[in-house]
Scaffold this active site. Sequence first.
Site, PDB file in Angstrom:
ATOM      1  N   THR A 245      87.335   9.052 -56.709  1.00 48.41           N
ATOM      2  CA  THR A 245      86.468   8.915 -55.835  1.00 48.41           C
ATOM      3  C   THR A 245      87.069   9.193 -54.353  1.00 48.41           C
ATOM      4  O   THR A 245      86.612   9.773 -53.498  1.00 48.41           O
ATOM      5  CB  THR A 245      85.698   7.514 -55.594  1.00 48.41           C
ATOM      6  OG1 THR A 245      85.254   7.228 -56.867  1.00 48.41           O
ATOM      7  CG2 THR A 245      84.505   7.523 -54.934  1.00 48.41           C
TER       8      THR A 245
ATOM      9  N   HIS B  90      82.544  13.200 -58.765  1.00 51.58           N
ATOM     10  CA  HIS B  90      83.566  13.824 -59.835  1.00 51.58           C
ATOM     11  C   HIS B  90      82.971  13.501 -61.161  1.00 51.58           C
ATOM     12  O   HIS B  90      81.923  13.092 -61.307  1.00 51.58           O
ATOM     13  CB  HIS B  90      84.978  13.132 -59.859  1.00 51.58           C
ATOM     14  CG  HIS B  90      84.752  11.623 -59.921  1.00 51.58           C
ATOM     15  ND1 HIS B  90      84.325  10.909 -60.989  1.00 51.58           N
ATOM     16  CD2 HIS B  90      84.998  10.808 -58.983  1.00 51.58           C
ATOM     17  CE1 HIS B  90      84.565   9.684 -60.688  1.00 51.58           C
ATOM     18  NE2 HIS B  90      84.489   9.574 -59.656  1.00 51.58           N
TER      19      HIS B  90
ATOM     20  N   HIS C   3      79.679   4.246 -63.445  1.00 47.35           N
ATOM     21  CA  HIS C   3      81.045   4.057 -63.456  1.00 47.35           C
ATOM     22  C   HIS C   3      81.483   3.959 -65.090  1.00 47.35           C
ATOM     23  O   HIS C   3      80.988   2.998 -65.724  1.00 47.35           O
ATOM     24  CB  HIS C   3      81.807   3.198 -62.655  1.00 47.35           C
ATOM     25  CG  HIS C   3      83.172   3.652 -62.515  1.00 47.35           C
ATOM     26  ND1 HIS C   3      84.051   3.509 -63.146  1.00 47.35           N
ATOM     27  CD2 HIS C   3      83.889   4.083 -61.197  1.00 47.35           C
ATOM     28  CE1 HIS C   3      85.151   3.730 -63.076  1.00 47.35           C
ATOM     29  NE2 HIS C   3      85.221   4.495 -61.636  1.00 47.35           N
TER      30      HIS C   3
ATOM     31  N   GLU D 201      78.192   8.049 -57.952  1.00 54.15           N
ATOM     32  CA  GLU D 201      79.332   7.734 -58.769  1.00 54.15           C
ATOM     33  C   GLU D 201      79.157   8.512 -60.000  1.00 54.15           C
ATOM     34  O   GLU D 201      78.258   8.383 -60.770  1.00 54.15           O
ATOM     35  CB  GLU D 201      79.478   6.336 -58.894  1.00 54.15           C
ATOM     36  CG  GLU D 201      80.719   5.702 -60.057  1.00 54.15           C
ATOM     37  CD  GLU D 201      81.882   6.543 -59.686  1.00 54.15           C
ATOM     38  OE1 GLU D 201      82.408   6.160 -58.598  1.00 54.15           O
ATOM     39  OE2 GLU D 201      82.702   7.141 -60.575  1.00 54.15           O
TER      40      GLU D 201
HETATM   41  C1  GP9 Z   1      86.073   2.023 -56.543  1.00 53.43           C
HETATM   42  C2  GP9 Z   1      84.978   3.068 -56.888  1.00 53.43           C
HETATM   43  C3  GP9 Z   1      84.962   3.989 -58.036  1.00 53.43           C
HETATM   44  O1  GP9 Z   1      85.909   1.523 -55.544  1.00 53.43           O
HETATM   45  O2  GP9 Z   1      84.927   4.118 -55.830  1.00 53.43           O
HETATM   46  O3  GP9 Z   1      86.298   4.664 -58.079  1.00 53.43           O
HETATM   47  P1  GP9 Z   1      86.750   5.833 -58.980  1.00 53.43           P
HETATM   48  O4  GP9 Z   1      87.419   5.139 -60.300  1.00 53.43           O
HETATM   49  O5  GP9 Z   1      85.693   6.390 -59.503  1.00 53.43           O
HETATM   50  O6  GP9 Z   1      87.619   6.540 -58.427  1.00 53.43           O
HETATM   51 MN    MN Z   2      84.118   7.772 -58.508  1.00 54.99          MN
END
Ligand code: GP9
Ligand code: MN
Length: 620
Positions: free
Chosen positions: A296, A471, A411, A254
Amino acid sequence: MFKKLQINQLFVIASLFFGIKTYVIYRFLFNINLENMMQETILFINPFVSAFFMFALSIWFKKKNQVKYIKVIAILGSVILYLNLMFYRNFGDFLTIPILFQGSNAKDLGSSVLNLIEWYDVLLFLDLAAIFYLAKPNVSFTQVTATMRPKRKKFVLSLSVVFLLGNYVLAEIERPQLLQRGFDREYLVKNIGLFNFHLYDIVQQSRSKAQRVLADGNELSEIITYIDEEATDTSETDTFGIAKDKNVIFVWLESLQTFVINNELHGEEVTPFLNDLIDDSYYFENFYHQTEQGKTSDSEFITETSLYPLPSGAVYFTHSENTYQSLPDLLGEAGYNSSVFHANNSSFWNRNVMYDNLGIDHFYDVEAYNVTDANQVGWGLKDKDFFKQSMKYLTSLEEPYYTRMITLTNHHPFTLDEEDATLAPYDSNSKTLNHYFQTVRYLDESLELFFEELKASGEYEDSVIVLMGDHYGISDFHDRSTARYLEKEEITPYDHIQLQRVPMYIHIPGEEGQVISDIAGQIDIKPTLLHLLGIDGSNEIGFGTNLFGENRKEFITLRDGSFIGDDVIYTKDSFYDRSTGEVVETTDALLELKERAQQELTYSDQLIYGDLLRFHDLNK
Ligand code: GP9
Ligand code: MN
């Protein structure tokens, strides 16, 4: 004895009753996650705002139809709420147009309908009873007459629109770009309410249906010709099939960006484990993410289809019904069983729907995990606990398996409990960047732990382990602090593109490592994995090329139209020297390269908007 009721009072009373009912359902019967006072407030306001809008329209009807309208809306609204409630009790999700028309879910529901009804559901129709009673002409205290002057009518209408807008503004503050990006059905329902969510869904679905209807297979041949010429690499290399029949464990990192790899903070390595892992992995140091608003989910889409995500919105939401030629499907044909591990709601990014379509056999979502106050932070289950708890499922998977594990702790806003922080924060003006290093370090430690678990359980030896950043984590908003960390004066458009690099590792136990400097992107993953697993993917339509091939494409296109070539980077109307970052003069050859790089986006969009792969399937 009572004053007689008038229509203007009836619609207000109906809105109140219906609003209360709706709120009770949202708050107590759906399991909606409320994180703060703002969300609580929006959830409370919305039922009344929506009900007021719906019932207030009654005053615009002819006198004799006004009460009828109120009754119809009350019934219809109640039915919609109740059907959603039953569906929710079974699937933990809200109804959508595709689900209604596709029927498969509804059929499942049919068999268990009785189990989904509770005795107290009767109470959910009390408002209807009350509204009907009050609307009865013969009831002594009721006499419904329309006496509203046009001016007042307009006032009421404006008022209801202002309420709606107010609700929407609050929702936008709580979740910027909510409507463009969709995110999650739960987010939509809790911010704009169930009824507005249904409208939103109808608009979305009809838009994509219309484009689909207008398309025929003719557009396809030009695209196939392009792919055959540009994006197919049939060169033989000795890496073909080196991981044949191995399991694939694909870890989604992430928000991890390449700039932290082999970098330091306060004299310490930020990612000690990932730095060491380079030595015995194929490590792609110029690997770019190609995601847009779907974040994601976009990275998941690109990786498994070798198509680009859409310029706006999340393709996981807008085109989840399309025909795709997905990696899990293809691996399935080769005997693999596929799964995803991710400790979040299954409806987030519409994954539950899209995973089915992509042929993923099992989704271990938040329900598969034990999430407590102690083991969660930020977005949910901490990564270390996520990996630990996943092991029992992982070891029970039928081999060979292809599985994706999506991490969460690193995140935005990068929060971490003090006891988990093993690196002091950075000290710039950006709180976000300051904490980023800490959660990155935590992610690094979780990966180390996961590798240990894999070794201890015996899964390691038979697997290829792929690690990929999904990302960027640090947006342009933090450029000044990022520049300071990178010891640069400023972040130029060239730097911005270079910051879109994310780590990419292919770790094959027993194979020697190699750092690969060629440009690469998420679009290349599908053909690359097929190549390593020794599976023929030459008939697949996609824009990536095998990263181990000899005749690779000469550019990596990003979703905003920027691209990276072997020698140049194009972004924001300028070309830059790829190694120095100096602006280079625009030549015809460069413009032609730009045309080609951007042509791919157009082709990919055409494929998705027109759902063109359904025609390719038929021709096969
Ligand atoms: C949510 C996680 C994060 O399930 O995959 O999502 P993002 O905000 O990075 O798209
Ligand atoms: Mn993500």
